[in-house]
Design an enzyme around this catalytic site. Sequence first.
Site, PDB file in Angstrom:
ATOM      1  N   ARG A 180       7.243  18.443 -10.032  1.00  0.00           N
ATOM      2  CA  ARG A 180       8.331  19.388 -10.251  1.00  0.00           C
ATOM      3  C   ARG A 180       8.546  19.728 -11.728  1.00  0.00           C
ATOM      4  O   ARG A 180       9.030  20.797 -12.056  1.00  0.00           O
ATOM      5  CB  ARG A 180       9.624  18.826  -9.662  1.00  0.00           C
ATOM      6  CG  ARG A 180       9.761  19.186  -8.188  1.00  0.00           C
ATOM      7  CD  ARG A 180      11.128  18.894  -7.710  1.00  0.00           C
ATOM      8  NE  ARG A 180      11.532  17.583  -8.207  1.00  0.00           N
ATOM      9  CZ  ARG A 180      12.434  16.817  -7.627  1.00  0.00           C
ATOM     10  NH1 ARG A 180      13.056  17.225  -6.562  1.00  0.00           N
ATOM     11  NH2 ARG A 180      12.757  15.643  -8.128  1.00  0.00           N
ATOM     12  N   LYS A 203     -10.158  -4.116  -4.440  1.00  0.00           N
ATOM     13  CA  LYS A 203     -10.458  -5.181  -5.400  1.00  0.00           C
ATOM     14  C   LYS A 203     -11.859  -5.716  -5.138  1.00  0.00           C
ATOM     15  O   LYS A 203     -12.215  -5.990  -3.996  1.00  0.00           O
ATOM     16  CB  LYS A 203      -9.433  -6.317  -5.269  1.00  0.00           C
ATOM     17  CG  LYS A 203      -8.045  -5.946  -5.789  1.00  0.00           C
ATOM     18  CD  LYS A 203      -7.100  -7.131  -5.663  1.00  0.00           C
ATOM     19  CE  LYS A 203      -5.672  -6.733  -5.981  1.00  0.00           C
ATOM     20  NZ  LYS A 203      -5.353  -6.763  -7.400  1.00  0.00           N
ATOM     21  N   ASP A 262       6.599  -5.494   1.830  1.00  0.00           N
ATOM     22  CA  ASP A 262       5.909  -5.088   0.602  1.00  0.00           C
ATOM     23  C   ASP A 262       4.512  -5.706   0.493  1.00  0.00           C
ATOM     24  O   ASP A 262       3.591  -5.076  -0.014  1.00  0.00           O
ATOM     25  CB  ASP A 262       6.766  -5.497  -0.608  1.00  0.00           C
ATOM     26  CG  ASP A 262       6.157  -5.035  -1.926  1.00  0.00           C
ATOM     27  OD1 ASP A 262       5.860  -3.832  -2.038  1.00  0.00           O
ATOM     28  OD2 ASP A 262       5.973  -5.869  -2.838  1.00  0.00           O
ATOM     29  N   HIS A 288      -1.094  -6.251   2.358  1.00  0.00           N
ATOM     30  CA  HIS A 288      -2.130  -6.938   1.580  1.00  0.00           C
ATOM     31  C   HIS A 288      -2.570  -8.261   2.234  1.00  0.00           C
ATOM     32  O   HIS A 288      -3.759  -8.524   2.380  1.00  0.00           O
ATOM     33  CB  HIS A 288      -1.655  -7.219   0.156  1.00  0.00           C
ATOM     34  CG  HIS A 288      -1.205  -5.993  -0.592  1.00  0.00           C
ATOM     35  ND1 HIS A 288      -1.787  -4.767  -0.413  1.00  0.00           N
ATOM     36  CD2 HIS A 288      -0.230  -5.802  -1.517  1.00  0.00           C
ATOM     37  CE1 HIS A 288      -1.201  -3.881  -1.209  1.00  0.00           C
ATOM     38  NE2 HIS A 288      -0.242  -4.489  -1.878  1.00  0.00           N
ATOM     39  N   LYS A 309       7.402 -13.509  -5.394  1.00  0.00           N
ATOM     40  CA  LYS A 309       7.568 -13.016  -6.766  1.00  0.00           C
ATOM     41  C   LYS A 309       8.186 -14.113  -7.620  1.00  0.00           C
ATOM     42  O   LYS A 309       8.875 -14.999  -7.099  1.00  0.00           O
ATOM     43  CB  LYS A 309       8.553 -11.836  -6.768  1.00  0.00           C
ATOM     44  CG  LYS A 309       8.131 -10.701  -5.876  1.00  0.00           C
ATOM     45  CD  LYS A 309       7.382  -9.681  -6.662  1.00  0.00           C
ATOM     46  CE  LYS A 309       7.050  -8.481  -5.817  1.00  0.00           C
ATOM     47  NZ  LYS A 309       5.731  -7.938  -6.119  1.00  0.00           N
TER      48      LYS A 309
HETATM   49  C1  BG6 Z   1       1.969  -3.766  -4.551  1.00  0.00           C
HETATM   50  C2  BG6 Z   1       3.332  -4.300  -4.277  1.00  0.00           C
HETATM   51  O1  BG6 Z   1       1.459  -3.131  -3.397  1.00  0.00           O
HETATM   52  O2  BG6 Z   1       1.108  -4.828  -4.921  1.00  0.00           O
HETATM   53  C3  BG6 Z   1       3.863  -5.025  -5.496  1.00  0.00           C
HETATM   54  O3  BG6 Z   1       4.208  -3.231  -3.938  1.00  0.00           O
HETATM   55  C4  BG6 Z   1       2.891  -6.078  -5.954  1.00  0.00           C
HETATM   56  O4  BG6 Z   1       5.134  -5.607  -5.220  1.00  0.00           O
HETATM   57  C5  BG6 Z   1       1.495  -5.493  -6.109  1.00  0.00           C
HETATM   58  O5  BG6 Z   1       3.344  -6.585  -7.209  1.00  0.00           O
HETATM   59  C6  BG6 Z   1       0.502  -6.590  -6.386  1.00  0.00           C
HETATM   60  O6  BG6 Z   1      -0.727  -6.022  -6.734  1.00  0.00           O
HETATM   61  P1  BG6 Z   1      -1.750  -6.769  -7.705  1.00  0.00           P
HETATM   62  O7  BG6 Z   1      -2.924  -5.844  -7.725  1.00  0.00           O
HETATM   63  O8  BG6 Z   1      -1.076  -6.916  -9.016  1.00  0.00           O
HETATM   64  O9  BG6 Z   1      -2.032  -8.083  -7.062  1.00  0.00           O
END
Ligand code: BG6
Length: 478
Positions: free
Chosen positions: A46, A177, A230, A235, A326
């Site tokens: 935008r 990765k 998250d 992941h 975290k």
């Molecule tokens: C993201 C999450 O998808 O992956 C984050 O939203 C997280 O909260 C991140 O910190 C971790 O990714 P990496 O590549 O740093 O392990």
Amino acid sequence: IPVDPFDLVIFGGTGDLAQRKILPALFRRFCAGQWPDDAQIIGAARAEYTPDAFREVVAESLRSHAPAQSRNADALNTFLQRVDYVPLDALSDTAWDRLAAKLADDRVRAFYFSVGPQLFGQLAERIKHHDLATPKTRIVVEKPFGHDLESARALNATLAAHFSEGQIYRIDHYLGKETVQNLMAVRFGNMLFEPLWNSQYVDHIQITVAESVGIDGREEYYDRAGAMRDMMQNHLMQLLCLIAMEPPAKFDPDAVRDEKLKVIRALDPVEPHHIVRGQFDAGPSGAGYRDTVGNPRSTTESYVALRAHVSNWRWAGTPFYLRTGKRLIERSSVINVMFKDAPHSIFGADAGRHANVLSIRLQPNEGITLKVTIKEPGPGGMRLVDVPLDMSFAEALGSENQDPPDAYERLVMDVIRGNQTLFMRGDEVEAAWAWTDPIIAGWQARGDVPKPYDSGSTGPGDAELLMKRDGRRWQGIN
Ligand code: BG6
């Protein structure tokens, strides 16, 4: 190997993800000689930037996020000449013709939706309505892919109304990765492991994705999501799939994704007493979660540990323990395959219990360690001791591999190549939500409050108990 000529449009091109990850990844690939001559990036957002003003913003980001490559002024300038910009609002029909005028008919055309999921539908519709989609069109969407099963289904339906599944690239950057792809290489490229890769020989598997960072700058999103949505739903679920899946017949997108989907569908519902939720308190590494998000009553978890079961022929009776959080003591992503003890010790009770452990370090210090049992040196009889057979990828592969390429470098180039192997299919995402939703619903129904843990610690004590009750303990951070 250079890819085909392409136009890549980044919606949300001025945003954080584009500036921090996508553009630096593209620049690094450009410097590596992977771009063809006919290729350009068009930022669309935008903000009323001129193309030159946008280029300046991009240059600034590249200096911070691809510092080594940006020191080459020639490379930086040539790259910036390939960057263009169109001010455009996803919610309005104006300026789409200006975007259309910049696109070439015969190139790969990729639209990267680096915007909130609430805009996916609008963007998909306008791309179609303004006739920007060609047979070589691909769209790329980021996580979070929905908030639960229902919203993920709605998103899939919205995208499917305009694009075929073969055109939709759902990113889970963990799949990009190097070390995560390596899980498949280790499993299916070696004869050594696969015969033992089942419940007959494996006692249990631990998957840890520990982060030392907090949630600064993302408070609003995170407080609505939490660690389960998250990290765990995507992941960690992907890591579990790669560790647990059957060998696909070939390394092709649907063969791989079919096998991953079978793993997710074989997961049992998780029993409430097999889950630990945590929330960081103030501690050595900073303020508490509730102060950080400015919500003194937040019950969002910043940590989750759980015991999962893949109920199929290969894995019946072998639990998978998954944990992520975290503000933990260190950043460490590791998978530990814990083998069973030898069935009978010929050395007697004094020799102790010894079992092999295969540790696959995803980040940092990428590498593999196999714990093996040998004789303790010395004349004092047959005593056993465990020693590591240790391999660091950086050392084994040489100095040019000290710094593995960023996940986005691989993923963005795979979009251009048209290879979906490392992207999530719609049914996979839905199956992952179908497993996650009841866990979250259970917390809500029970009014569950996460257990506090000190910022900078190893996580809540209950996570240790989860293991201890089963006569096991976490490897690595504990
Ligand atoms: C993201 C999450 O998808 O992956 C984050 O939203 C997280 O909260 C991140 O910190 C971790 O990714 P990496 O590549 O740093 O392990």
